[in-house]
Design a protein around this motif. Structure first.
Motif, mmCIF file in Angstrom:
data_model
loop_
_atom_site.group_PDB
_atom_site.id
_atom_site.type_symbol
_atom_site.label_atom_id
_atom_site.label_comp_id
_atom_site.label_asym_id
_atom_site.label_seq_id
_atom_site.Cartn_x
_atom_site.Cartn_y
_atom_site.Cartn_z
ATOM 1 N N TYR A 55 15.354 -60.791 -32.354
ATOM 2 C CA TYR A 55 14.564 -59.865 -31.537
ATOM 3 C C TYR A 55 13.071 -60.127 -31.719
ATOM 4 C CZ TYR A 55 12.514 -55.521 -29.850
ATOM 5 O OH TYR A 55 11.731 -54.609 -29.195
ATOM 6 N N MET A 73 7.487 -64.420 -39.693
ATOM 7 C CA MET A 73 8.789 -63.872 -39.292
ATOM 8 C C MET A 73 9.437 -63.117 -40.450
ATOM 9 S SD MET A 73 11.446 -63.377 -37.560
ATOM 10 C CE MET A 73 11.523 -64.342 -36.089
ATOM 11 N N PHE A 90 10.078 -50.769 -33.885
ATOM 12 C CA PHE A 90 9.743 -51.743 -32.825
ATOM 13 C C PHE A 90 8.501 -51.293 -32.051
ATOM 14 C CE2 PHE A 90 14.511 -53.053 -32.474
ATOM 15 C CZ PHE A 90 14.371 -53.831 -33.605
ATOM 16 N N THR A 160 10.732 -52.986 -25.477
ATOM 17 C CA THR A 160 11.385 -52.086 -26.441
ATOM 18 C C THR A 160 12.567 -51.331 -25.818
ATOM 19 O OG1 THR A 160 9.785 -50.372 -25.874
ATOM 20 C CG2 THR A 160 9.282 -51.717 -27.809
ATOM 21 N N PHE A 165 17.232 -55.666 -26.286
ATOM 22 C CA PHE A 165 17.733 -55.813 -27.654
ATOM 23 C C PHE A 165 19.135 -56.421 -27.668
ATOM 24 C CE2 PHE A 165 19.568 -53.964 -31.631
ATOM 25 C CZ PHE A 165 18.702 -54.583 -32.526
ATOM 26 N N HIS A 166 19.706 -56.652 -26.494
ATOM 27 C CA HIS A 166 21.075 -57.178 -26.437
ATOM 28 C C HIS A 166 21.135 -58.483 -25.639
ATOM 29 C CE1 HIS A 166 21.735 -52.989 -27.600
ATOM 30 N NE2 HIS A 166 22.859 -53.427 -28.148
ATOM 31 N N ARG B 237 10.979 -47.019 -19.761
ATOM 32 C CA ARG B 237 12.056 -47.381 -20.694
ATOM 33 C C ARG B 237 13.307 -46.544 -20.427
ATOM 34 N NH1 ARG B 237 9.961 -47.814 -26.659
ATOM 35 N NH2 ARG B 237 10.040 -45.563 -26.665
ATOM 36 N N ILE B 251 19.194 -49.672 -29.150
ATOM 37 C CA ILE B 251 18.409 -49.950 -30.357
ATOM 38 C C ILE B 251 18.770 -48.865 -31.370
ATOM 39 C CG2 ILE B 251 16.059 -49.904 -31.288
ATOM 40 C CD1 ILE B 251 15.152 -51.198 -28.627
#
Lengths: 167, 450
Positions: A55, A73, A90, A160, A165-166, B237, B251
């Motif tokens: 991510y 990282m 995040f 975000t 995230f997937h 979002r 998340i």
């Protein structure tokens, strides 16, 4: 005609009417010789969460147009692990990146000049797909109705969101 | 309305509020129990593996190092005179190059043992005596024989019980880790399907958040306006998340409300400012990680005033290869816990309204290993031997009997799994927790053991 014969005829008529009424309700069945298709949302194939390193790596590349260094990282991964609520973590990480003068964002003018192009590119950049018509319309309306919205707001939200995230 | 009528009506309304059930955020009915012993609980996991010999038994070097010198190096927590010879647990005498020569000044005039109740012989009765197992038992009230690292506990944690059954919010529940190693970030919620992340507590490892990793990736993060900017973030979002229809794939957030998320961000921003200016409240001596974590814990308590806070220590684990450093870190943990208790008494709302529980996660072996330190003293591991299962528990605060000792070496009373039902008891949800049927069979509220 005697009474018995009349009853018999009546019964036959009733049975016939019943048959006709049922056959009248029967749905026509057409065969087009096309296979059944299951229709799924465009993002339904993304079922695996990215690891924190994946991510961060993708997020960093999207915002700086270059790869994050291995040391940086490692530190970023630890920082994320140190906060329990990953959405908060995040958000803070990205807020930090947004304060970096090296972050690369489209200008407000370019977004306003070609909002459709901006939305399509943003979807491709973060979600690796084209927006659906409904998504495109919603986003275009949002740009139109919000004079203060900037590319930064869109990039932050896309960076975000759950789909990003997937994979 | 005359005065008499007003008082009568107010009393009736108050009685009604206490007695009536109310709806939790989860939609469950909760019969409010008026017998809260305190509004706040701070649970210190005196972790890293602490032997009874160097803590409640006050043997110092006797028995372990072939030096017949006894004494109490935890004089803030326990009653007892400190050692008079071979002082190696204090701060260093740099002038004469003597390690640990100066004992740290006592913070509390009255020891916590005298202020509260001590269970001197508690048992870590099952499973392996490993750090994560011990910490997991402490927060979940159950034992894990097969659980490995990087796995959440199978049984719910105290945070989940409190959020689900007492209606606590996410920022009212905090797990503070000494670091992010040893699966510490996984102690804030379990893998149990009826509880889990939906009811998790917040987690923070302040030495990382405010240390080098956080300074590089969090410090001076952009200060977006919580209403205007964040409103747009959340709208866009929210639309994107609604369209990402894969159920449960999100998340891993902790169901903090937008206000709570903002409060966490602001706490982090404010604490970074204090770090930059050297204004973080730290114990008088703060030369190890445990002490710094306790300093940041005070900052967090002041900001959020959480209902339940669990903080774990770790530095005494150096005992695997350095007995002198182990003694120094025990002495420092005592100093840090005393500092924490003293600071709690200066926080409005928490003063005189907080129960503190102190318990090691497990002990250490009776037999030393072969490693010797600079004083030629042997080191000790923790292997699951009977000695590694011996721990103590100390409770202090309102509703806790003062100067009470429950149990002895020959009559052990208490189990490591007791802390969860004890905290549940303090907050009036002991029956709900018991009814869930997910505690170890031996787990009981310590109040019931007295």
């Amino acid at each position: 005609m005697n009474m018995q014969a009349l009853n018999k005829t009546g019964l036959w008529c009733a049975a016939l009417a019943l048959m006709l009424s049922f056959s009248g309700c029967q749905k026509d069945y057409f065969v087009y010789e096309i296979n059944d298709q299951t229709i799924l949302p465009v993002n339904s194939q993304k079922i695996k969460p990215k690891s924190i390193t994946q991510y961060i790596s993708i997020l960093y590349t999207n915002f700086f147009q270059r790869a994050i260094s291995p040391n940086s990282m490692l530190q970023a991964q630890k920082a994320i692990e140190s906060i329990g609520d990953k959405q908060v973590a995040f958000d803070i990480l990205l807020s930090k990146y947004m304060n970096d003068p090296k972050v690369i964002l489209p200008t407000v003018e370019s977004m306003r000049q070609d909002p459709e192009g901006f939305i399509r590119n943003t979807y491709k950049r973060f979600l690796v797909r084209e927006p659906t018509e409904a998504e495109l319309n919603w986003m275009l309306n949002y740009i139109k109705s919000r004079p203060n919205v900037t590319p930064e707001h869109f990039y932050f939200a896309f960076g975000t969101c759950n789909e990003h995230f997937h994979y | 309305m005359n005065r008499r009528k007003f008082i009568k009506k107010s009393a009736l309304a108050a009685a009604g509020t206490v007695g009536f059930p109310y709806l939790l955020p989860t939609g469950l009915l909760f019969a409010r129990q008026p017998s809260l012993k305190a509004e706040h609980v701070v649970y210190v996991q005196f972790a890293g593996g602490l032997r009874q010999q160097e803590s409640v038994l006050q043997r110092y070097l006797a028995g372990s190092q072939n030096e017949q010198i006894e004494g109490n190096i935890m004089y803030n927590l326990l009653d007892g005179k400190p050692p008079v010879d071979k002082i190696a647990y204090g701060t260093d005498d740099k002038q004469n190059n003597i390690v640990g020569a100066f004992p740290i000044n006592q913070i509390l005039q009255t020891s916590l043992q005298r202020q509260g109740t001590l269970f001197p012989e508690v048992r870590f009765s099952k499973g392996g005596a490993g750090h994560f197992n011990g910490l997991s038992t402490g927060v979940s009230g159950n034992y894990y024989v097969t659980a490995g690292l990087r796995q959440r506990t199978a049984s719910p944690t105290i945070f989940e019980y409190l959020r689900r059954h007492a209606g606590f919010s996410a920022t009212e529940c905090w797990s503070i880790g000494q670091g992010v190693t040893g699966s510490r970030p996984l102690l804030n919620y379990s893998a149990h399907e009826d509880y889990g992340r939906r009811y998790g507590g917040n987690f923070l490892a302040p030495l990382i958040t405010f240390g080098a990793p956080g300074q590089e990736h969090f410090m001076d993060f952009k200060n977006y306006h919580p209403d205007t900017d964040y409103e747009m973030f959340r709208e866009i979002r929210g639309f994107l998340n609604k369209n990402f229809s894969n159920e449960g794939l999100e998340i891993p957030h902790l169901y903090n409300t937008p206000e709570e998320e903002n409060s966490i961000r602001e706490f982090i921003r404010a604490t970074f400012e204090k770090v930059k200016e050297g204004r973080v409240t730290m114990p008088p001596v703060n030369d190890n990680g445990d002490l710094k974590v306790l300093g940041f814990t005070v900052e967090l308590l002041r900001w959020f005033k959480p209902r339940v806070t669990v903080v774990d220590l770790n530095n005494i684990d150096v005992c695997h290869n350095d007995f002198t450093a182990y003694l120094k870190n025990i002495h420092r943990a005592d100093h840090g816990i005393a500092f924490l208790w003293k600071e709690i008494q200066s926080i409005p709302g928490m003063r005189d309204n907080t129960v503190m529980i102190v318990m090691p996660e497990h002990g250490r072996d009776e037999q030393h290993n072969s490693i010797k330190d600079l004083n030629d003293w042997f080191a000790y591991d923790h292997s699951g031997s009977p000695n590694a299962r011996r721990i103590f528990n100390l409770m202090v605060g309102p509703g806790i009997d003062a100067n009470l000792k429950v149990g002895s070496e020959t009559n052990p009373i208490g189990d490591a799994a007791d802390v969860v039902p004890t905290i549940a008891d303090i907050f009036g949800i002991k029956d709900q927790v018991k009814k869930a049927g997910l505690l170890d069979g031996n787990a009981r509220s310590l109040f019931d053991r007295i």
